[in-house]
Write a protein that holds these residues in place. Structure first.
Motif, short mmCIF file in Angstrom:
data_model
loop_
_atom_site.label_atom_id
_atom_site.label_comp_id
_atom_site.label_asym_id
_atom_site.label_seq_id
_atom_site.Cartn_x
_atom_site.Cartn_y
_atom_site.Cartn_z
N MET A 145 -0.88 -10.49 -5.36
CA MET A 145 -2.24 -10.65 -5.35
C MET A 145 -2.03 -12.24 -5.23
SD MET A 145 -4.41 -8.32 -6.42
CE MET A 145 -3.25 -7.24 -5.49
N MET A 146 -1.37 -13.05 -5.26
CA MET A 146 -1.28 -14.66 -5.15
C MET A 146 -0.87 -14.54 -3.41
SD MET A 146 0.71 -15.78 -8.43
CE MET A 146 0.60 -17.67 -8.17
N LEU A 173 -1.74 -12.24 -1.09
CA LEU A 173 -2.75 -11.63 -0.36
C LEU A 173 -3.74 -12.92 -0.24
CD1 LEU A 173 -2.71 -8.21 -1.35
CD2 LEU A 173 -2.76 -8.93 0.85
N GLU A 174 -4.17 -13.67 -1.18
CA GLU A 174 -5.19 -14.58 -1.35
C GLU A 174 -4.95 -15.45 0.05
OE1 GLU A 174 -5.04 -17.22 -4.57
OE2 GLU A 174 -6.26 -15.62 -6.07
N SER A 222 -6.73 0.32 -2.14
CA SER A 222 -7.62 -0.74 -2.71
C SER A 222 -7.07 -0.81 -4.06
CB SER A 222 -9.03 -0.21 -2.90
OG SER A 222 -9.32 -0.48 -1.40
N ARG A 256 -15.81 -11.12 -9.69
CA ARG A 256 -15.41 -11.54 -10.50
C ARG A 256 -15.25 -12.96 -10.88
NH1 ARG A 256 -9.98 -7.51 -10.90
NH2 ARG A 256 -11.19 -5.55 -11.31
N SER A 303 0.84 -1.23 0.01
CA SER A 303 0.11 -0.10 -0.08
C SER A 303 0.89 1.44 0.15
CB SER A 303 -0.88 0.07 1.18
OG SER A 303 -1.77 -1.09 1.14
N SER A 343 0.14 -3.10 -14.83
CA SER A 343 0.63 -4.02 -13.45
C SER A 343 1.78 -5.04 -13.88
CB SER A 343 -0.64 -4.62 -13.29
OG SER A 343 -1.04 -5.58 -14.17
N LYS A 344 1.81 -5.12 -15.23
CA LYS A 344 3.17 -5.94 -15.58
C LYS A 344 4.48 -5.27 -15.54
CE LYS A 344 0.44 -9.28 -18.40
NZ LYS A 344 -0.82 -8.66 -18.23
N GLU A 402 -5.60 -5.98 4.16
CA GLU A 402 -5.39 -7.25 3.61
C GLU A 402 -6.75 -7.15 2.35
OE1 GLU A 402 -3.28 -10.39 4.43
OE2 GLU A 402 -2.44 -9.44 6.37
N GLY A 403 -7.26 -6.11 1.93
CA GLY A 403 -8.27 -5.93 1.10
C GLY A 403 -9.68 -5.67 1.91
N PHE A 425 3.08 -7.67 -9.12
CA PHE A 425 1.72 -7.43 -8.79
C PHE A 425 1.06 -9.00 -8.62
CE2 PHE A 425 -2.78 -6.58 -9.57
CZ PHE A 425 -2.98 -5.61 -8.76
N LYS A 426 1.52 -9.77 -9.33
CA LYS A 426 0.79 -11.05 -9.61
C LYS A 426 1.23 -11.79 -8.13
CE LYS A 426 -0.64 -12.24 -13.91
NZ LYS A 426 -0.86 -12.96 -14.80
N THR A 444 2.09 -2.91 8.78
CA THR A 444 2.11 -3.68 9.79
C THR A 444 3.48 -4.38 10.23
OG1 THR A 444 0.07 -4.54 9.54
CG2 THR A 444 1.08 -5.83 11.04
N ARG A 465 -5.54 -13.25 3.33
CA ARG A 465 -6.83 -13.27 3.79
C ARG A 465 -7.45 -14.61 4.57
NH1 ARG A 465 -7.52 -10.63 -2.10
NH2 ARG A 465 -6.79 -8.61 -1.41
N1 CAA Z 1 -3.62 -14.21 -8.61
C1 CAA Z 1 -2.87 -14.12 -9.79
N2 CAA Z 1 -2.87 -12.97 -10.69
C2 CAA Z 1 -3.73 -11.84 -10.47
C3 CAA Z 1 -4.69 -12.10 -9.02
C4 CAA Z 1 -4.74 -13.38 -8.55
N3 CAA Z 1 -5.27 -13.38 -7.49
N4 CAA Z 1 -5.52 -10.94 -9.22
C5 CAA Z 1 -5.31 -10.45 -10.25
N5 CAA Z 1 -4.25 -10.80 -10.81
C6 CAA Z 1 -3.52 -10.48 -12.16
C7 CAA Z 1 -4.65 -10.29 -13.19
O1 CAA Z 1 -4.92 -11.63 -13.93
C8 CAA Z 1 -3.87 -9.49 -14.21
O2 CAA Z 1 -3.07 -10.03 -14.88
P1 CAA Z 1 -3.22 -10.14 -16.54
O3 CAA Z 1 -3.16 -8.71 -17.03
O4 CAA Z 1 -1.93 -10.92 -17.06
O5 CAA Z 1 -4.31 -10.80 -16.70
C9 CAA Z 1 -3.27 -8.32 -13.18
O6 CAA Z 1 -2.95 -9.10 -12.03
C10 CAA Z 1 -4.15 -7.34 -12.87
O7 CAA Z 1 -5.08 -7.62 -12.25
P2 CAA Z 1 -6.44 -6.73 -12.27
O8 CAA Z 1 -6.82 -6.24 -13.65
O9 CAA Z 1 -7.52 -7.57 -11.95
O10 CAA Z 1 -6.22 -5.43 -11.66
P3 CAA Z 1 -7.20 -4.37 -11.03
O11 CAA Z 1 -6.55 -3.07 -11.26
O12 CAA Z 1 -8.44 -4.61 -11.47
O13 CAA Z 1 -7.05 -4.94 -9.35
C11 CAA Z 1 -7.82 -5.75 -7.48
C12 CAA Z 1 -7.66 -5.81 -8.83
C13 CAA Z 1 -8.71 -6.96 -6.97
C14 CAA Z 1 -8.86 -4.61 -7.10
C15 CAA Z 1 -6.42 -5.49 -6.57
O14 CAA Z 1 -5.91 -4.29 -6.78
C16 CAA Z 1 -6.78 -5.76 -4.87
O15 CAA Z 1 -6.70 -6.63 -4.51
N6 CAA Z 1 -6.65 -4.55 -4.35
C17 CAA Z 1 -6.60 -4.64 -2.99
C18 CAA Z 1 -5.21 -4.51 -2.31
C19 CAA Z 1 -5.25 -5.22 -0.85
O16 CAA Z 1 -5.65 -6.09 -0.67
N7 CAA Z 1 -4.30 -4.48 -0.15
C20 CAA Z 1 -3.91 -4.75 1.19
C21 CAA Z 1 -2.60 -4.31 1.59
S1 CAA Z 1 -1.66 -5.35 2.29
C22 CAA Z 1 -2.08 -5.30 3.93
O17 CAA Z 1 -3.16 -4.72 4.44
C23 CAA Z 1 -1.01 -6.01 4.87
C24 CAA Z 1 -0.92 -5.57 6.33
O18 CAA Z 1 0.18 -4.98 6.62
C25 CAA Z 1 -1.85 -6.16 7.27
#
Ligand code: CAA
Length: 379
Positions: A236-237, A239-240, A132, A375, A126, A178-179, A363-364, A232-233, A158, A243
């Motif tokens: 995202m991976m 963060l799954e 977000s 989605r 962040s 994002s790439k 974390e989202g 970015f990937k 954190t 969560r």
């Molecule tokens: N696994 C693999 N790849 C993924 C993915 C996943 N789960 N999610 C997205 N991607 C890939 C997409 O496939 C895409 O790649 P391609 O172009 O090759 O298809 C690329 O990433 C971009 O994805 P999107 O087009 O879906 O991107 P977006 O701008 O629409 O955003 C979103 C998607 C889900 C809104 C994302 O931005 C998101 O999750 N935002 C929230 C972020 C978050 O959770 N922040 C928490 C901060 S960490 C924290 O809080 C820690 C702490 O200290 C407690």
């Protein structure tokens, strides 16, 4: 249903519960009040093998499954949600990220001490203008010979004061969206790397949250995590799985609310009998318990899918969305059951409400979880 609890899970629950009741619960209020980081407790959690629970033993971890991890976070957070998030970030963001995407050298140097609990990790995605909207990264990493030069600011980190190692996401090529984002491992004390003042928070007050600043920080290219453009990937991976950790934290807080409410309802008398005899209270307890059990099943299902190497992103998002809502509601109901005593510090439930709220944000946010879920449904 995809999961079955075995003897190891029961043993993990027992160990975590005992530790939480003996070592965390008695001092949790004081740490909350004074905003004290639980240094001793986190060290002890490391000795128990709880700081790298799913990391293979060869890299210093406990080699357990995600279900064990979810159970442990639930029990720890039941006593102290601040410890829950410190543990969750180290386990499911930092250790997971390094174990899944790090090379052998990075695992030996960074993952091993993190999983052993000898070092602490933080995850930096962040930014002031990228919450977000996580692709909107402004932190830059420019390659120069065998180094990357990092400049920028990260927010809401954190463990930011107490961490030794940081997984940091930065832009390496703005033209690629994002790439063009990559991930790096940074060490505390690298020249030009500093943190801001500790945020003053509503809840989880004994975990530290700060901004990080990078001013021409020279990071060896060997510290890039994964390929250039994979950042970015990677985030995202990672963060799954994160969560799952936060859903477990929320579940632990909700369970603490129910435990406190049951105890108080049996002790407190009104109209000449314990308030537990009143249907108004009984129905609240029944609803709390039902929702907590539903959250637990969603959580364990997501954990079991991850353990089975099946897609679990939607299920993890559902678990976090639901468990965080249940935690906030359970905390409000617990305060209502406690009446005036619930509104003051004496009975802990006001802390549970303050701690619960963040689980709908970090974390989202809940809104992001709904995006992830919808989605997945519509693709
Ligand atoms: N696994 C693999 N790849 C993924 C993915 C996943 N789960 N999610 C997205 N991607 C890939 C997409 O496939 C895409 O790649 P391609 O172009 O090759 O298809 C690329 O990433 C971009 O994805 P999107 O087009 O879906 O991107 P977006 O701008 O629409 O955003 C979103 C998607 C889900 C809104 C994302 O931005 C998101 O999750 N935002 C929230 C972020 C978050 O959770 N922040 C928490 C901060 S960490 C924290 O809080 C820690 C702490 O200290 C407690």
């Amino acid at each position: 249903m995809n999961f079955e609890l075995n003897e190891t899970h029961a043993m993990i629950r027992e160990t975590a519960r005992q530790f939480a009741e003996e070592k965390l619960a008695p001092s949790a209020d004081e740490r909350d009040e004074k905003e004290l980081f639980p240094h001793v407790q986190i060290k002890e959690l490391g000795e128990l093998g709880f700081m790298g629970m799913v990391v293979p033993e060869q890299y210093g971890g406990a080699g357990l499954d995600t279900l064990s991890y979810a159970i442990a976070i639930e029990e720890i957070s039941r006593a102290d949600a601040s410890c829950g998030v410190i543990m969750s970030v180290n386990n499911s963001l930092v250790c997971y990220g390094l174990n899944k995407f790090g090379n052998e050298e990075q695992k030996q140097k960074y993952l091993l001490p993190l999983a052993q609990g000898k070092k602490l990790g933080a995850f930096a995605l962040s930014e002031p203008e990228a919450g977000s909207d996580a692709t909107n990264q402004h932190t830059t990493a420019v390659k120069e010979d065998d180094y990357y030069i990092l400049n920028g600011i990260k927010n809401w980190i954190t463990n930011g004061i107490n961490a030794d190692y940081f997984l940091v996401v930065a832009q390496t090529d703005a033209s690629k969206g994002s790439k063009g984002i990559s991930a790096f491992i940074l060490e505390k004390g690298m020249p030009g790397f500093s943190h801001g003042k500790k945020e003053r928070k509503l809840g989880i007050r004994s975990s530290d949250t700060v901004s990080l600043t990078f001013e021409n920080v020279k990071v060896p290219a060997a510290n890039r995590l994964g390929d250039e453009g994979f950042g970015f990937k990677f985030a995202m991976m990672t963060l799954e799985g994160g969560r799952i950790g936060i859903a477990a934290q929320a579940l632990g807080i909700a369970q603490a609310c129910l435990d406190a409410s049951l105890k108080y309802a049996k002790e407190r008398k009104a109209f000449g009998r314990p308030i537990a005899d009143l249907q108004a209270i009984q129905f609240k307890l029944a609803d709390m318990s039902t929702e907590i059990e539903a959250a637990r099943l969603l959580l364990y299902n997501a954990a079991a899918l991850k353990d089975a190497d099946k897609p679990f992103g939607k299920e993890a998002a559902m678990a976090k969305l639901f468990a965080s809502k249940v935690a906030v509601k359970a905390a409000l109901e617990a305060i209502q059951i406690h009446g005036g005593y619930g509104y003051v510090r004496e009975y802990n439930v006001e802390r549970y409400l303050r701690d619960a709220k963040i689980t709908e944000i970090y974390e989202g946010t809940s809104e992001i979880q709904r995006i992830v879920i919808s989605r997945s449904l519509l693709k």
